[in-house]
Design an enzyme around this catalytic site. Structure first.
Site, short mmCIF file in Angstrom:
data_model
loop_
_atom_site.label_atom_id
_atom_site.label_comp_id
_atom_site.label_asym_id
_atom_site.label_seq_id
_atom_site.Cartn_x
_atom_site.Cartn_y
_atom_site.Cartn_z
N CYS A 2 -15.67 7.72 -9.19
CA CYS A 2 -17.05 8.19 -9.21
C CYS A 2 -17.69 7.63 -10.47
CB CYS A 2 -17.11 9.70 -9.28
SG CYS A 2 -16.21 10.50 -7.95
N ARG A 27 -19.62 2.33 -8.21
CA ARG A 27 -18.43 3.19 -8.34
C ARG A 27 -18.38 4.27 -7.25
NH1 ARG A 27 -15.79 2.85 -13.17
NH2 ARG A 27 -14.88 4.89 -12.79
N ASN A 100 -14.87 12.46 -12.99
CA ASN A 100 -14.34 11.33 -12.25
C ASN A 100 -12.82 11.39 -12.40
OD1 ASN A 100 -13.75 8.75 -11.20
ND2 ASN A 100 -13.96 7.82 -13.22
N GLU A 481 -1.28 -11.84 5.95
CA GLU A 481 -2.34 -11.37 5.06
C GLU A 481 -2.76 -12.48 4.07
OE1 GLU A 481 -4.47 -9.28 5.08
OE2 GLU A 481 -5.16 -9.06 3.01
N LYS A 485 -6.52 -14.09 3.74
CA LYS A 485 -7.28 -14.12 2.48
C LYS A 485 -7.83 -15.51 2.23
CE LYS A 485 -8.06 -10.89 1.91
NZ LYS A 485 -7.63 -9.81 2.68
N GLU A 488 -10.64 -16.60 4.91
CA GLU A 488 -11.94 -15.91 4.91
C GLU A 488 -12.81 -16.22 3.69
OE1 GLU A 488 -11.81 -11.59 4.96
OE2 GLU A 488 -9.97 -11.61 3.81
N HIS A 504 9.36 -24.87 16.74
CA HIS A 504 9.00 -24.76 18.15
C HIS A 504 7.59 -25.29 18.41
CE1 HIS A 504 12.68 -22.65 18.93
NE2 HIS A 504 12.41 -21.82 17.93
N LYS A 604 -18.56 -6.25 5.41
CA LYS A 604 -17.51 -5.36 4.87
C LYS A 604 -17.07 -4.35 5.90
CE LYS A 604 -14.78 -3.83 1.71
NZ LYS A 604 -13.54 -4.65 1.60
#
Ligand code: F6R
Length: 609
Positions: A2, A27, A100, A481, A485, A488, A504, A604
């Protein structure tokens, strides 16, 4: 994560605290609020939604105040709502607190306070702080805060305002950031430096375990026990836009560097004193958990890749089949789901349309659904029967990095917990695994120290037009993954393959100019990976090997370049081996001049099917 702000001085504190808050909106932004002295009491105004909504409520307030504390929230305990928004007050309305962090023992404290007659008006962990201060308030505010801090377990940055001592803001921190901006006859309080940069460049950064008493013309820093601390202010020289990113040029890099801390936040309060997993936040009872015959995982993109690691881990540990489904394919297949199915739905945003649709389909078929979600109060968090939050804080870069790491951490804890419940792990074995999971934040920190090598590699590899990422088992899941990354954010074609599949077909594509990243973190398949690297070398591909220390001699013979990871248990290697790949993707994209935080064609939160 926060944002908190505060102002004390001759100007209108309401305007200044809100202006600072705007600079902290990165934040958190699900609700906001402000407290300031008015007519002998404290006036608290708050609302669900972004800061702009709070501002519209303040328009009707003709008043000015010379002191104020304010907050923009990123929900952790309790959904985003008016009541859960900060500031939180005590029973008498004499104390207002913005916070926070996460108070781990808040349930214990809350029950004890309720028994002593305190009435609560929110579901938050923060509210206990206001009531605890209330109990000590017969003395002055500083003494009261000092008495309360030792009772709090967890992380906090707090700013406290009270009618008892209107000319002060008392602040304290432990494991959450807090700074004080020094002005002329005025002072500022904030979670982060960007909030105060418009007003001052002289800043005191509070250290863990410290508190401070902030008045118009004085800041007294002390240890939480009151021992005075001499702290010289620092002079901030960054520009405002890089300050919002913590001095990093992009949110992606900032978020990668936040990974050690977010890992610690994810584990916070979920490991008992005796080193075992203890999910106090899981509403599924042990008996229910033991009763599931099937486990199904569904998600999209990066979250799905985390789920693939989860599938391997659960199957090895629980000896039970675990199905994994692209959420976007869910409705076109015919997944086997029934009332004995535990469906695990993973999502950073909690709003991905395909994932939400898969969740609803699981519910229709009678499954019990468990969301692993980052955004508190999001659609998936609300609609799933049960939720485990990842506590990664807001992730602003479109490419997911820290959220993935925390999804892995939650899956590991969940797997260990289920195995404990089913008697598949002795306490000793479970403890050893938990210990490994706890050490991951240090390992990731070590990897981040090797950033210079990655920068150098990125320069070398940026011209490549084709990347393969190869691995077996856990390493294959990480390859998926790592490839995502790179593609993209750098727009380079990248494919992940189980290393044994290359022969193969895909091996036909290997030629000079093709880069092959080979993960070799699994001792059981290490030799096979070495053979795969040799196959690539024989076709003049460029090999970058990624392996824990101890294999340098062999790998330097077969690979062109080597990233050496700190020692890590093979089961938990994905958390560590993905980090240099995130950095590599970032620096390659930078070399190629790509728009990193907002890659072309992507969003997003994908709220369309
Ligand atoms: C990749 C990325 C996406 C998301 C996917 C699911 O870096 O961010 O692949 O992982 O769109 O999003 P969430 O987790 O919000 O459901």
């Amino acid at each position: 994560m926060c944002g908190i702000t505060g102002y004390i001085g001759p100007r209108n504190g309401i305007e200044l605290a809100i202006d600072q808050l705007h600079r902290l909106e990165y934040r958190g932004y699900d609700s906001a609020g402000i407290a300031f002295p008015q007519n002998g009491g404290l006036r608290v105004i708050k609302s669900e939604g972004k800061i702009a909504r709070l501002e519209s409520l303040l328009e009707g307030e003709k008043t000015a105040a010379f002191t104020a504390v304010a907050h923009t929230r990123w929900a952790t305990h309790g959904k985003p709502s008016h009541d859960n928004a900060h500031p939180h007050t005590d029973c008498t309305g004499r104390v207002a607190v913005v916070h926070n962090g996460i108070i781990e023992n808040y349930l214990e404290l809350r029950h004890a306070l309720q028994e002593r007659g305190h009435a609560f008006s929110s579901e938050t962990d923060t509210e206990v702080i206001a009531h605890l201060i209330e109990e000590q308030l017969e003395q002055d505010l500083v003494e009261a805060v000092k008495k309360v801090l030792p009772q709090l377990r967890g992380s906090y940055a707090i700013a406290v305002l009270s009618t008892v001592d209107r000319e002060k803001i008392v602040v304290a921190r432990k494991d959450s950031p807090l700074i004080i901006g020094l002005g002329e006859g005025e002072n500022f309080v904030a979670s982060d430096i960007p909030a105060v940069m418009r007003y001052t460049r002289r800043v005191i950064v509070l250290e863990d375990g410290e508190m401070a008493v902030v008045t118009r013309d004085r800041v007294q820093v002390m240890r939480a026990d009151g021992t005075p601390v001499q702290r010289d202010p620092m002079e901030v020289t960054w520009d405002e836009s890089s300050a919002e990113k913590g001095g990093y040029p992009h949110f992606m890099l900032k978020e990668i560097h936040e990974e050690p801390r977010t890992l610690r936040d994810t584990l916070r309060g979920r490991i008992s004193q005796d080193g075992l997993v203890a999910f106090s936040d899981l509403s599924l009872y042990p008996d229910e958990l033991r009763g599931f015959r099937r486990i199904l995982i569904t998600a999209c993109g990066t979250a799905l890749h985390a789920g693939m690691v989860g599938k391997l881990f659960f199957e090895r540990l629980l000896r039970r089949p675990v199905d994994i489904w692209f959420a976007s394919e869910f409705r076109y297949g015919d997944p086997i789901i029934d009332e004995s199915t535990l469906a695990i739905i993973i999502s950073q945003s909690g709003e991905t349309a395909d994932t939400l649709a898969a969740l609803r389909a699981c519910k229709e078929h009678g499954a019990t659904t468990l969301g692993i979600v980052n955004v508190v109060g999001s659609s998936i968090a609300r609609e799933a029967h049960h939720v485990l939050y990842t506590y990664a804080g807001p992730e602003i870069c479109v490419a997911s990095t820290k959220a993935y790491i925390t999804q892995l951490a939650v899956l590991y804890l969940l797997g260990i917990y289920l195995a404990q419940l089913e008697g598949r792990l002795s306490n000793e074995e479970a403890r050893a695994m938990v210990h490994e999971v706890q050490s991951l934040s240090d390992r990731v920190e070590q990897v981040l120290k090797g950033e210079e090598q990655i920068i150098h590699l990125a320069k070398q590899l940026a011209p490549s037009t084709c990347f393969f990422y190869l691995g077996r088992g856990y390493d294959y899941a990480v390859s998926l993954e790592a490839a995502l990354k790179l593609k993209e954010i750098s727009y380079i074609h990248a494919e992940a393959y189980p290393a044994g599949e290359m022969k193969h077909g895909p091996l036909a594509l290997v030629e000079p100019g093709v880069t092959v990243v080979a993960f070799a973190t699994q001792p059981s398949t290490f030799e096979k990976m070495v053979s795969n690297m040799k196959e690539v070398k024989a076709r003049e591909g460029f090999v970058l090997a990624v392996a824990p220390e101890g294999h340098e001699d062999i790998l330097r013979h077969v690979a062109d370049e080597l990233i050496v990871l700190p020692p890590v248990h093979p089961t938990f290697a994905p958390v560590v081996s993905i980090v240099p790949m995130q950095l590599l993707a970032y620096y390659i994209a930078r070399e190629r001049g790509c728009e990193i935080d907002q890659p072309r064609n992507l969003a997003k939160s994908v709220t369309v099917e």
